[in-house]
Design an enzyme around this catalytic site. Structure first.
Site, mmCIF file in Angstrom:
data_model
loop_
_atom_site.group_PDB
_atom_site.id
_atom_site.type_symbol
_atom_site.label_atom_id
_atom_site.label_comp_id
_atom_site.label_asym_id
_atom_site.label_seq_id
_atom_site.Cartn_x
_atom_site.Cartn_y
_atom_site.Cartn_z
ATOM 1 N N HIS A 1 2.643 -11.630 14.143
ATOM 2 C CA HIS A 1 3.716 -12.212 14.950
ATOM 3 C C HIS A 1 3.463 -13.684 15.266
ATOM 4 C CE1 HIS A 1 7.405 -11.877 16.960
ATOM 5 N NE2 HIS A 1 7.211 -10.782 17.668
ATOM 6 N N THR B 1 0.844 -1.188 0.000
ATOM 7 C CA THR B 1 0.000 0.000 0.000
ATOM 8 C C THR B 1 0.879 1.237 0.000
ATOM 9 O OG1 THR B 1 -1.774 1.177 1.172
ATOM 10 C CG2 THR B 1 -0.188 -0.006 2.526
#
Length: 398
Positions: free
Chosen positions: A369, A317
């Site tokens: 994560h 993006t």
């Protein structure tokens, strides 16, 4: 003979749509296959074509209302074109449209951008009543948006918004696309362990390459060489080294891929959409730029298909086109990573003990994560940085 105008099936999981703009008025004649009404789902926007030549005799569902798949939303009476009505202008075929000169690639990443995008709904209604266009009115709202009081002030019907004479609220239902964006953003924050790491890139080498080859590139491929193709190439290079960032959690399994389907966030007429560039590892710079240019044009026209919005493995993006210096992008579930590009600014940096001015860009990687360890994320971003600062490394695969 009256024919029902029904909501067509637009996807396996879609049972309801929102009625968008009617391109044809009740009592008006329309040509077969011309677009008569826009339908909006939580993923994309579609147009319903007229099944035959005829007159719209009744509209059952107005703009903003919801309708189920298969529901009748209007009736069309078969009729020949009236003698006093000019034939509609022929639409360009996809082949001819693709052959048209393309705007510069950087513009592909800009959202909407047309002057009508600045007009608030209440202002649009008053402008229609008074026969005004956006160019006639100076907007005083955020970002130059045109408010209802701006239109009234232009007509002498009131003062501009700055004097406090007008204090209005307008309640507008959220569109299906905006609802889905909101749901997915909350889902990403709730279901993933998101963390962002940052780095900065000296864009000198990329800018020099663009400057050196831009004319030849444009002449050969009829599209300008932009930054995004370099980033796509650098990301694919990094993902090949760190496959966890290209993986996803599926149930209790971790799914790795040997292909790279890169989502490219582009602004469209109904908001941000992320069409997917399939098998980006197989594409040349020119093919990447042509696809990005095509995505940008069709996003602004709300012509991106459902299939093109599904199945990405990683997203890029570019907030820099709007002036962003630094941000933390949000992962698009079930993907495990998203790269944020930002604005290029000349800044003083130290090179070999000397202070020099270089065009610098901050880049940000947000990752899940649960899938990606911090070391992998940091080294991946460093790999992207190195590939952009020394583009020859991507060609040499070192």
């Amino acid at each position: 003979m009256s024919v029902e105008i029904k909501v067509p099936s637009v996807g396996e999981s879609i049972t309801e749509v929102q009625i968008g703009a009617w391109h044809a008025e009740q009592g008006k004649w329309v040509a077969q296959d011309s677009e008569i009404v826009e339908l909006e789902t939580d993923k994309a926007t579609f147009d319903v074509p007229a099944p035959l030549d005829g007159i719209i005799v009744e509209i059952l569902k107005k703009t903003g209302e919801m309708a189920s798949v298969g529901e009748v939303i209007g009736y069309l009476e078969e009729a020949e074109r009236p003698a006093d009505q000019a034939a509609p202008a022929p639409e360009k075929s996809p082949e001819k449209a693709a052959a048209a000169p393309a705007p510069k690639a950087e513009a592909s990443a800009h959202a909407g951008g047309g002057s009508d995008d600045r007009v608030m709904p209440a202002a649009a209604r008053v402008m229609a009543e008074k026969g005004l266009s956006p160019a006639d009115v100076t907007g005083t709202g955020p970002g130059g948006r045109i408010l209802k009081e701006d239109v009234l002030a232009h007509q002498g019907g009131g003062a501009a918004s700055g004097n406090g004479a007008f204090r209005e609220e307008e309640i507008v239902p959220m569109s299906p696309i905006r609802k889905k964006i909101a749901e997915r953003l909350v889902e990403a924050q709730t279901n993933a362990a998101l963390l962002t790491t940052f780095n900065e890139v000296d864009m000198s080498s990329v800018m020099e390459l663009r400057s050196q080859y831009k004319d030849l590139f444009l002449k050969k491929y009829d599209v300008k060489l932009g930054f995004m193709s370099f980033f796509v190439k650098a990301v694919v290079d990094g993902l090949s080294q760190f496959p966890q960032i290209n993986a996803e959690i599926r149930g209790t399994d971790l799914v790795f891929r040997n292909y790279y389907d890169i989502g490219i966030a582009v602004g469209g007429g109904k908001g941000l959409v992320v069409p997917v560039m399939r098998n980006a590892e197989r594409l040349s710079f020119a093919e990447i730029e042509l696809k990005i240019n095509d995505f940008g044009q069709r996003a602004r026209a709300n012509k991106i298909s459902l299939d093109e919005l599904q199945g990405g493995t990683f997203t890029i993006t570019n907030g820099g086109v709007y002036g962003s210096l630094l941000s933390t992008p949000i992962v698009n579930p079930p993907q495990s990573g998203v790269l944020g590009m930002h604005g290029i600014q000349e800044r003083p940096i130290a090179v070999n003990g000397q202070v020099v001015i270089r065009p610098m860009m901050y880049i940000a990687l947000t990752y899940d994560h649960r899938v990606v360890d911090g070391r992998e994320a940091v080294v991946f971003l460093k790999r992207v940085k190195e590939a952009l600062e020394e583009p020859a490394r991507m060609l040499m695969e070192i």
